[in-house]
Enzyme design. Structure first.
Site, PDB file in Angstrom:
ATOM      1  N   HIS A   1      -3.785  -1.069  -5.780  1.00 50.61           N
ATOM      2  CA  HIS A   1      -4.246  -2.207  -6.485  1.00 50.61           C
ATOM      3  C   HIS A   1      -4.597  -1.849  -7.774  1.00 50.61           C
ATOM      4  O   HIS A   1      -4.218  -2.597  -9.398  1.00 50.61           O
ATOM      5  CB  HIS A   1      -5.675  -2.408  -6.065  1.00 50.61           C
ATOM      6  CG  HIS A   1      -5.291  -3.233  -5.091  1.00 50.61           C
ATOM      7  ND1 HIS A   1      -4.311  -3.427  -4.133  1.00 50.61           N
ATOM      8  CD2 HIS A   1      -6.441  -3.979  -3.996  1.00 50.61           C
ATOM      9  CE1 HIS A   1      -4.685  -3.653  -2.315  1.00 50.61           C
ATOM     10  NE2 HIS A   1      -6.312  -3.367  -2.774  1.00 50.61           N
ATOM     11  N   GLU A   2      -5.325  -0.596  -8.183  1.00 48.00           N
ATOM     12  CA  GLU A   2      -6.055  -1.103  -9.640  1.00 48.00           C
ATOM     13  C   GLU A   2      -4.552  -0.467 -10.274  1.00 48.00           C
ATOM     14  O   GLU A   2      -4.392  -0.496 -11.788  1.00 48.00           O
ATOM     15  CB  GLU A   2      -6.593   0.697  -9.976  1.00 48.00           C
ATOM     16  CG  GLU A   2      -7.886   0.542  -9.385  1.00 48.00           C
ATOM     17  CD  GLU A   2      -7.625   0.335  -7.424  1.00 48.00           C
ATOM     18  OE1 GLU A   2      -9.199   0.213  -7.025  1.00 48.00           O
ATOM     19  OE2 GLU A   2      -6.768   1.130  -7.052  1.00 48.00           O
TER      20      GLU A   2
ATOM     21  N   ASP B   1      -0.332  -5.920  -0.286  1.00 45.96           N
ATOM     22  CA  ASP B   1      -1.008  -6.786  -0.326  1.00 45.96           C
ATOM     23  C   ASP B   1      -1.245  -7.663  -1.566  1.00 45.96           C
ATOM     24  O   ASP B   1      -0.211  -7.781  -1.510  1.00 45.96           O
ATOM     25  CB  ASP B   1      -1.986  -5.814  -0.775  1.00 45.96           C
ATOM     26  CG  ASP B   1      -2.613  -4.223  -0.215  1.00 45.96           C
ATOM     27  OD1 ASP B   1      -3.177  -4.501   0.422  1.00 45.96           O
ATOM     28  OD2 ASP B   1      -2.036  -3.484  -0.739  1.00 45.96           O
TER      29      ASP B   1
ATOM     30  N   CYS C   1       0.910  -1.146   0.276  1.00 38.62           N
ATOM     31  CA  CYS C   1      -0.439  -0.068  -0.246  1.00 38.62           C
ATOM     32  C   CYS C   1       0.784   1.105  -0.120  1.00 38.62           C
ATOM     33  O   CYS C   1       1.843   1.390   0.630  1.00 38.62           O
ATOM     34  CB  CYS C   1      -0.495   0.182   1.528  1.00 38.62           C
ATOM     35  SG  CYS C   1      -1.841   1.155   1.250  1.00 38.62           S
TER      36      CYS C   1
END
Length: 160
Positions: free
Chosen positions: A94-95, A60, A53
């Site tokens: 994430h994206e 993650d 993160c």
């Protein structure tokens, strides 16, 4: 002789494996598609993806699905493994990770079509499933990308 020429650009196979500490697109390697006249899927399932993160530094975890229709070049799987491993200490949402992976693979291969899907494990009670895709502009694959994007239901696809 033809086989030797095709493999001369692949430096990672058979050698000592060096794992990069941070994001390393330079480890990606490609080889020549032996069937460029055919449309066919190449699918990778990468169940051990990790990144950090960018705000908290917490890890993650995800399974990454990479599907593509090759043209001339194809990604070599060991280089892809090392590339994905290089995200381990990389801070990105994430994206962002899915879009970075897709763009790096487009730059490497120039595929007809590609999609990159992240199935991230829950953190803070929320799972995130980012999806990025691309179809070569001005071709039938451009329309395919639009159709696949709008017809997706990631909750249904990845929670079974």
């Amino acid at each position: 002789m033809q086989q030797d020429k095709q493999l001369e650009n692949l430096s990672l196979l058979g050698g000592k494996t060096e794992y990069k500490d941070n994001y390393a697109p330079e480890v990606l390697e490609a080889f020549t598609n032996k069937h460029p006249e055919n449309d066919y899927w190449v699918a990778f399932n990468c169940p051990e993806f990790t990144s950090l993160c960018p705000i908290t530094g917490q890890p993650d975890f995800a399974t990454i699905h990479i599907n593509y229709i090759p043209e001339i070049n194809m990604v070599e799987s060991k280089s892809l493994k090392l590339y994905l491993f290089s995200f381990r200490n990389h801070g990105a949402f994430h994206e962002d990770c899915m879009n970075i992976i897709m763009k790096d693979l487009i730059k490497l291969m120039d595929p007809r079509y590609i999609e990159v899907i992240g199935v991230f494990t829950p953190r803070g009670g929320i799972s995130i499933y980012p999806y990025a895709n691309y179809g070569r502009l001005g071709t039938q694959y451009e329309q395919m990308a639009k159709t696949r994007l709008w017809d997706r239901n990631p909750q249904q696809e990845y929670t079974r």
